[in-house]
Structure formats: C-alpha cells, structure tokens
Scaffold this motif. Structure first.
Motif, PDB file in Angstrom:
ATOM      1  N   VAL A   1       1.952 -20.321  50.148  1.00 20.01           N
ATOM      2  CA  VAL A   1       2.576 -21.374  49.676  1.00 20.01           C
ATOM      3  C   VAL A   1       2.942 -21.140  48.410  1.00 20.01           C
ATOM      4  O   VAL A   1       2.140 -20.519  47.346  1.00 20.01           O
ATOM      5  CB  VAL A   1       1.348 -22.658  49.733  1.00 20.01           C
ATOM      6  CG1 VAL A   1       2.135 -23.773  49.073  1.00 20.01           C
ATOM      7  CG2 VAL A   1       0.664 -22.932  50.954  1.00 20.01           C
ATOM      8  N   PRO A   2       4.369 -21.283  48.112  1.00 22.15           N
ATOM      9  CA  PRO A   2       4.965 -21.039  46.773  1.00 22.15           C
ATOM     10  C   PRO A   2       4.307 -21.739  45.509  1.00 22.15           C
ATOM     11  O   PRO A   2       3.678 -22.964  45.864  1.00 22.15           O
ATOM     12  CB  PRO A   2       6.486 -21.339  46.976  1.00 22.15           C
ATOM     13  CG  PRO A   2       6.820 -21.412  48.404  1.00 22.15           C
ATOM     14  CD  PRO A   2       5.314 -21.819  49.165  1.00 22.15           C
ATOM     15  N   GLY A   3       4.470 -21.260  44.249  1.00 26.75           N
ATOM     16  CA  GLY A   3       3.710 -22.087  43.175  1.00 26.75           C
ATOM     17  C   GLY A   3       4.313 -23.180  43.031  1.00 26.75           C
ATOM     18  O   GLY A   3       3.789 -24.249  42.209  1.00 26.75           O
ATOM     19  N   ALA A   4       5.521 -23.825  43.478  1.00 28.05           N
ATOM     20  CA  ALA A   4       6.114 -24.787  43.145  1.00 28.05           C
ATOM     21  C   ALA A   4       5.402 -25.948  43.564  1.00 28.05           C
ATOM     22  O   ALA A   4       5.503 -27.038  43.185  1.00 28.05           O
ATOM     23  CB  ALA A   4       7.632 -24.903  43.778  1.00 28.05           C
ATOM     24  N   SER A   5       4.577 -25.877  44.488  1.00 21.83           N
ATOM     25  CA  SER A   5       3.714 -26.851  45.299  1.00 21.83           C
ATOM     26  C   SER A   5       2.566 -27.441  44.261  1.00 21.83           C
ATOM     27  O   SER A   5       2.367 -28.564  44.262  1.00 21.83           O
ATOM     28  CB  SER A   5       2.949 -26.607  46.488  1.00 21.83           C
ATOM     29  OG  SER A   5       1.990 -25.307  45.914  1.00 21.83           O
TER      30      SER A   5
ATOM     31  N   PRO B   1       2.150 -11.972  50.051  1.00 27.05           N
ATOM     32  CA  PRO B   1       3.181 -11.742  51.314  1.00 27.05           C
ATOM     33  C   PRO B   1       2.696 -10.414  52.030  1.00 27.05           C
ATOM     34  O   PRO B   1       2.767 -10.234  53.298  1.00 27.05           O
ATOM     35  CB  PRO B   1       4.312 -11.489  50.755  1.00 27.05           C
ATOM     36  CG  PRO B   1       4.391 -12.399  49.456  1.00 27.05           C
ATOM     37  CD  PRO B   1       2.847 -12.111  48.848  1.00 27.05           C
ATOM     38  N   ARG B   2       2.328  -9.374  51.411  1.00 23.14           N
ATOM     39  CA  ARG B   2       1.641  -8.170  51.982  1.00 23.14           C
ATOM     40  C   ARG B   2       0.607  -8.400  52.960  1.00 23.14           C
ATOM     41  O   ARG B   2       0.550  -7.744  54.108  1.00 23.14           O
ATOM     42  CB  ARG B   2       1.489  -7.193  50.943  1.00 23.14           C
ATOM     43  CG  ARG B   2       2.715  -6.579  50.036  1.00 23.14           C
ATOM     44  CD  ARG B   2       2.416  -5.678  49.121  1.00 23.14           C
ATOM     45  NE  ARG B   2       1.311  -4.668  49.313  1.00 23.14           N
ATOM     46  CZ  ARG B   2       0.934  -3.556  48.495  1.00 23.14           C
ATOM     47  NH1 ARG B   2       1.007  -3.604  47.329  1.00 23.14           N
ATOM     48  NH2 ARG B   2       0.181  -2.567  48.991  1.00 23.14           N
ATOM     49  N   VAL B   3      -0.192  -9.216  52.453  1.00 26.05           N
ATOM     50  CA  VAL B   3      -1.440  -9.359  53.155  1.00 26.05           C
ATOM     51  C   VAL B   3      -1.184 -10.226  54.400  1.00 26.05           C
ATOM     52  O   VAL B   3      -1.512  -9.963  55.682  1.00 26.05           O
ATOM     53  CB  VAL B   3      -2.546 -10.390  52.616  1.00 26.05           C
ATOM     54  CG1 VAL B   3      -3.623 -10.879  53.314  1.00 26.05           C
ATOM     55  CG2 VAL B   3      -3.138  -9.684  51.329  1.00 26.05           C
ATOM     56  N   ILE B   4      -0.186 -11.158  54.407  1.00 24.53           N
ATOM     57  CA  ILE B   4       0.125 -12.033  55.508  1.00 24.53           C
ATOM     58  C   ILE B   4       0.776 -11.061  56.633  1.00 24.53           C
ATOM     59  O   ILE B   4       0.685 -11.180  57.765  1.00 24.53           O
ATOM     60  CB  ILE B   4       1.349 -13.189  55.120  1.00 24.53           C
ATOM     61  CG1 ILE B   4       0.177 -14.318  54.347  1.00 24.53           C
ATOM     62  CG2 ILE B   4       1.751 -13.695  56.483  1.00 24.53           C
ATOM     63  CD1 ILE B   4       1.038 -15.153  53.480  1.00 24.53           C
TER      64      ILE B   4
ATOM     65  N   GLN C   1       9.649 -14.775  55.635  1.00 27.80           N
ATOM     66  CA  GLN C   1       9.290 -14.516  54.150  1.00 27.80           C
ATOM     67  C   GLN C   1      10.398 -14.857  53.295  1.00 27.80           C
ATOM     68  O   GLN C   1      11.750 -14.269  53.412  1.00 27.80           O
ATOM     69  CB  GLN C   1       9.020 -13.346  53.390  1.00 27.80           C
ATOM     70  CG  GLN C   1       8.653 -13.163  51.682  1.00 27.80           C
ATOM     71  CD  GLN C   1       8.077 -11.921  51.431  1.00 27.80           C
ATOM     72  OE1 GLN C   1       8.145 -10.999  52.139  1.00 27.80           O
ATOM     73  NE2 GLN C   1       8.074 -11.867  50.170  1.00 27.80           N
ATOM     74  N   GLY C   2      10.674 -16.425  52.858  1.00 27.26           N
ATOM     75  CA  GLY C   2      11.778 -16.851  52.308  1.00 27.26           C
ATOM     76  C   GLY C   2      12.713 -17.647  53.033  1.00 27.26           C
ATOM     77  O   GLY C   2      12.927 -17.184  54.257  1.00 27.26           O
ATOM     78  N   LEU C   3      13.180 -18.850  52.556  1.00 28.11           N
ATOM     79  CA  LEU C   3      14.086 -19.507  53.437  1.00 28.11           C
ATOM     80  C   LEU C   3      14.642 -20.598  52.688  1.00 28.11           C
ATOM     81  O   LEU C   3      14.650 -20.612  51.201  1.00 28.11           O
ATOM     82  CB  LEU C   3      13.311 -20.497  54.407  1.00 28.11           C
ATOM     83  CG  LEU C   3      12.210 -21.875  53.748  1.00 28.11           C
ATOM     84  CD1 LEU C   3      11.755 -22.671  54.730  1.00 28.11           C
ATOM     85  CD2 LEU C   3      10.996 -21.339  52.936  1.00 28.11           C
ATOM     86  N   PRO C   4      15.837 -21.076  53.136  1.00 27.04           N
ATOM     87  CA  PRO C   4      16.941 -21.720  52.429  1.00 27.04           C
ATOM     88  C   PRO C   4      16.350 -23.300  52.017  1.00 27.04           C
ATOM     89  O   PRO C   4      17.157 -24.252  52.325  1.00 27.04           O
ATOM     90  CB  PRO C   4      18.194 -21.932  53.189  1.00 27.04           C
ATOM     91  CG  PRO C   4      17.516 -21.993  54.621  1.00 27.04           C
ATOM     92  CD  PRO C   4      16.348 -20.975  54.554  1.00 27.04           C
TER      93      PRO C   4
ATOM     94  N   GLY D   1      10.285 -24.258  46.890  1.00 33.21           N
ATOM     95  CA  GLY D   1       9.561 -23.694  47.830  1.00 33.21           C
ATOM     96  C   GLY D   1      10.297 -22.583  48.829  1.00 33.21           C
ATOM     97  O   GLY D   1       9.860 -22.320  49.947  1.00 33.21           O
ATOM     98  N   ASN D   2      11.243 -21.845  47.876  1.00 30.66           N
ATOM     99  CA  ASN D   2      11.764 -20.750  48.605  1.00 30.66           C
ATOM    100  C   ASN D   2      11.156 -19.850  49.386  1.00 30.66           C
ATOM    101  O   ASN D   2      11.328 -19.215  50.277  1.00 30.66           O
ATOM    102  CB  ASN D   2      12.910 -20.068  47.581  1.00 30.66           C
ATOM    103  CG  ASN D   2      14.346 -20.544  47.324  1.00 30.66           C
ATOM    104  OD1 ASN D   2      15.002 -20.838  46.534  1.00 30.66           O
ATOM    105  ND2 ASN D   2      14.776 -20.815  48.658  1.00 30.66           N
ATOM    106  N   MET D   3      10.008 -19.218  48.719  1.00 29.76           N
ATOM    107  CA  MET D   3       9.267 -18.041  49.039  1.00 29.76           C
ATOM    108  C   MET D   3       8.261 -18.338  49.978  1.00 29.76           C
ATOM    109  O   MET D   3       7.136 -17.790  49.987  1.00 29.76           O
ATOM    110  CB  MET D   3       8.708 -17.562  47.615  1.00 29.76           C
ATOM    111  CG  MET D   3       9.942 -17.013  46.851  1.00 29.76           C
ATOM    112  SD  MET D   3      10.960 -15.873  47.510  1.00 29.76           S
ATOM    113  CE  MET D   3      10.016 -14.534  48.132  1.00 29.76           C
ATOM    114  N   LEU D   4       8.098 -19.522  50.597  1.00 25.92           N
ATOM    115  CA  LEU D   4       7.127 -20.092  51.851  1.00 25.92           C
ATOM    116  C   LEU D   4       7.103 -18.459  52.446  1.00 25.92           C
ATOM    117  O   LEU D   4       8.126 -18.121  53.065  1.00 25.92           O
ATOM    118  CB  LEU D   4       7.723 -21.187  52.471  1.00 25.92           C
ATOM    119  CG  LEU D   4       6.648 -21.648  53.461  1.00 25.92           C
ATOM    120  CD1 LEU D   4       5.417 -22.419  52.703  1.00 25.92           C
ATOM    121  CD2 LEU D   4       7.134 -22.362  54.404  1.00 25.92           C
ATOM    122  N   THR D   5       5.976 -18.215  53.119  1.00 32.70           N
ATOM    123  CA  THR D   5       5.878 -17.063  53.740  1.00 32.70           C
ATOM    124  C   THR D   5       4.888 -17.212  54.779  1.00 32.70           C
ATOM    125  O   THR D   5       3.932 -18.163  54.753  1.00 32.70           O
ATOM    126  CB  THR D   5       5.151 -15.814  53.149  1.00 32.70           C
ATOM    127  OG1 THR D   5       6.073 -15.459  51.873  1.00 32.70           O
ATOM    128  CG2 THR D   5       4.942 -14.483  54.023  1.00 32.70           C
TER     129      THR D   5
END
Length: 325
Positions: free
Chosen positions: A286-290, A250-253, A263-266, A270-274
């Motif tokens: 892409v969050p690890g859940a994918s 996320p820092r790079v993005i 960064q983060g959505l409801p 996939g909460n942490m999509l950035t």
C-alpha cells in the motif's frame, strides 16, 4: 388490434398498460394498473391526469407488452444474489440480496442497450452495495415490441451467463506488515495501523496479526511466510513502496509471488500500489498516500479482493480514465 378511443367509450374495457399521473399534491406514480376495467367513476380521475383518450384492445400475436418483454428476459441476466421487483410502469428494478460487490459484464451490457429497444441503466460496476440497494433499472422504450426482439435479448443473456452479479464479501484472514526502521525503532509514530484496521473491519475481515519490521529483507520475508503458513488470505504491506533502491517491500512481494501482477498503475493518489499472489493469497503493498488520503488506489481494489475476484494486470491498467482521484 389496438385502438385509440375516447375515455367515455372505454368503459367496461381493460387498460392496455399502466397509466401514470402527476397529481397536484406532488404524487407521481401509477394511477391505474394494466388490465384495470375502466368504470364510469374513473373518468374524472383520467381527465385529471390529462387523458381524454386511451388505448384499448389486444396486441397482435407477434407483439409483446412492455411488462412481459422485460419480465421474460430479466431472470436470464442476473446471478443468485440479485432479486427482481414486479413490473410497474413497464419497469423492473434489480436489487441486491447481500452486502457485496456489484459487477457487470460491460460488453454484454453494451449489446443489450445497443439495439435501442431494451434499456438497462445501472450503477457503476465494482460498486460496494448493501442488501436492498438498487442496482439496475430495466425497461423497453416502446409500449410493446416484436417477439423477435425479446428472443434476441434472451440469446445475449444465454451467451454471457449472468451479466449482473453481486459477489458477497468473504470473511478473509488478513496479515499486516508495517515496514521501516524509523517505525520499528520508535523514532516516529506509525499512522497506518488504525487506518488498515478500519478498512478491514468494514468488510468484517479478521486481522490475524500486525507485525512491524525494520528495513531488513530477510525479516520481512520471514514474517510474510509466517502469515502464509497461518492461512492468511491477504497480506498487506505498508512502507518502503517507492522506487528507491533501499525500499524493500516491492522486492519482497515479487520474490514471494507465484503470480506477480503489477507495480505501479495509472491512479493518483496511490500510483505505487504493488500486487502479487502466492497461491490463493494476495500480497498487496500500500502506498504511503493512504495515510493522508481517505481514498487511494488501494480502496478500489480491496473490495475486489474481499469479493474473491481473480485480479489481472488489465484490471489495474484500465484505471487511467477516472484514476485521478
């Protein structure tokens, strides 16, 4: 003037509208078309579909027949990639001409349906559709309506421009960066590459390259810049997507985005999509859940990127309702 007459008295007169029947063999559809001239040999078939009386005559000057009412307005509501069927039983179908993303102006759709005369039933906005897929079924509720109602719907169409569109998917160039020292040094097997290859192939995108990086901020930024210099339209990052201090993606993005979006959505998983944007290039973490879930928040927004939609923060935050996947 319209009048109701016995079918025997309608011989030689044109039908005012399509007549639909449900037959013993299971057929349901148009038995007689509008303007069909009733013949004596039609009487038994009319009785078979429950018609002892029918309506004949002509509409008053300020009345518009159901088929004409929908045929007049439909072309004003669609974009270039949608085709219209001929009216049948008072209905028109809107169909996709291309492989793309179907979008709706929801406020306009609400206004169209709220008057209670016209009805537009659609598939969901942001649905991925193929050529030939049905998008909208449109009709009016009564057999005919006032001319003023037709003109009101026309004005809504002119006000909003295309209300229904299919945005053809673009052939994007995609760079993929897989981060994590444990993967880079071969301590664990990467599971993300085959998943992202399949997702990009679905849209016929071109993968420019797949690079693996350790947890090294400068190296991740350097490879990101290489992909930008190569003209990638989308850079996908996997790994390091949580809120731990040593998770760098996320820092790079953030650092490489002219426009950082979210960064983060409801949505779960996939909460942490950035998501950010560097000029016209989307940067998506892409969050690890994918890796373990077939459908995550990423799968809701990847089609929008391939369709060339300019994403806003509100596009993500409105996903709470229905976001529990």
């Amino acid at each position: 003037m319209i009048k109701k007459v016995k079918i025997e008295d309608a011989i030689g007169q044109p039908l005012l509208h399509d007549l639909t029947g449900i037959m013993a063999d299971g057929f349901k559809g148009v038995v007689f078309k509008r303007n069909h001239i009733v013949q004596e040999e039609d009487l038994e078939k009319l009785r078979d579909i429950g018609k002892d009386h029918i309506y004949v005559g002509e509409l008053d000057k300020d009345c518009v027949h159901e088929e004409d009412a929908i045929s007049e307005v439909a072309p004003l509501l669609i974009g270039d990639n949608i085709s219209l069927s001929k009216p049948s039983e008072g209905k028109i179908s809107f169909t996709s001409k291309v492989f793309g993303l179907f979008t709706i102006n929801r406020q306009a759709l609400l206004e169209l349906n709220q008057r209670g005369i016209y009805t537009f039933a659609t598939i969901k906005s942001y649905s991925t559709v193929k050529k030939g897929d049905k998008l909208v079924g449109a009709r009016i509720v009564p057999l005919y309506t006032d001319r003023k109602e037709v003109e009101i719907i026309k004005e809504i169409g002119k006000k909003y421009g295309p209300i229904f569109e299919v945005r053809e998917f673009k052939k994007l160039k995609v760079g993929v960066i897989i981060t994590g020292s444990e993967i880079y040094y071969g301590r664990i097997k990467d599971l993300f590459e085959p998943i992202i290859r399949k997702k990009i192939a679905f849209f016929d995108g071109k993968i420019q390259g797949i690079k693996k990086c350790p947890d090294d901020l400068e190296m991740i930024e350097e490879i990101s810049q290489e992909f930008l210099d190569e003209g990638c339209d989308l850079i996908v990052f996997s790994g390091g997507m949580s809120v731990d201090p040593d998770d760098l993606t996320p820092r790079v993005i953030r650092s490489m985005s002219d426009k950082f979006i979210i960064q983060g959505l409801p949505m779960q998983p996939g909460n942490m999509l950035t998501v950010g944007k560097n000029k016209q290039t989307y940067l998506v973490g892409v969050p690890g859940a994918s890796i373990h879930s077939e459908i995550t928040s990423f799968d809701f927004f990847l089609p929008r990127i391939f369709a060339g939609i300019d994403l806003k923060k509100s596009d993500f935050t409105e996903m709470g309702e229905g976001g529990l996947l």
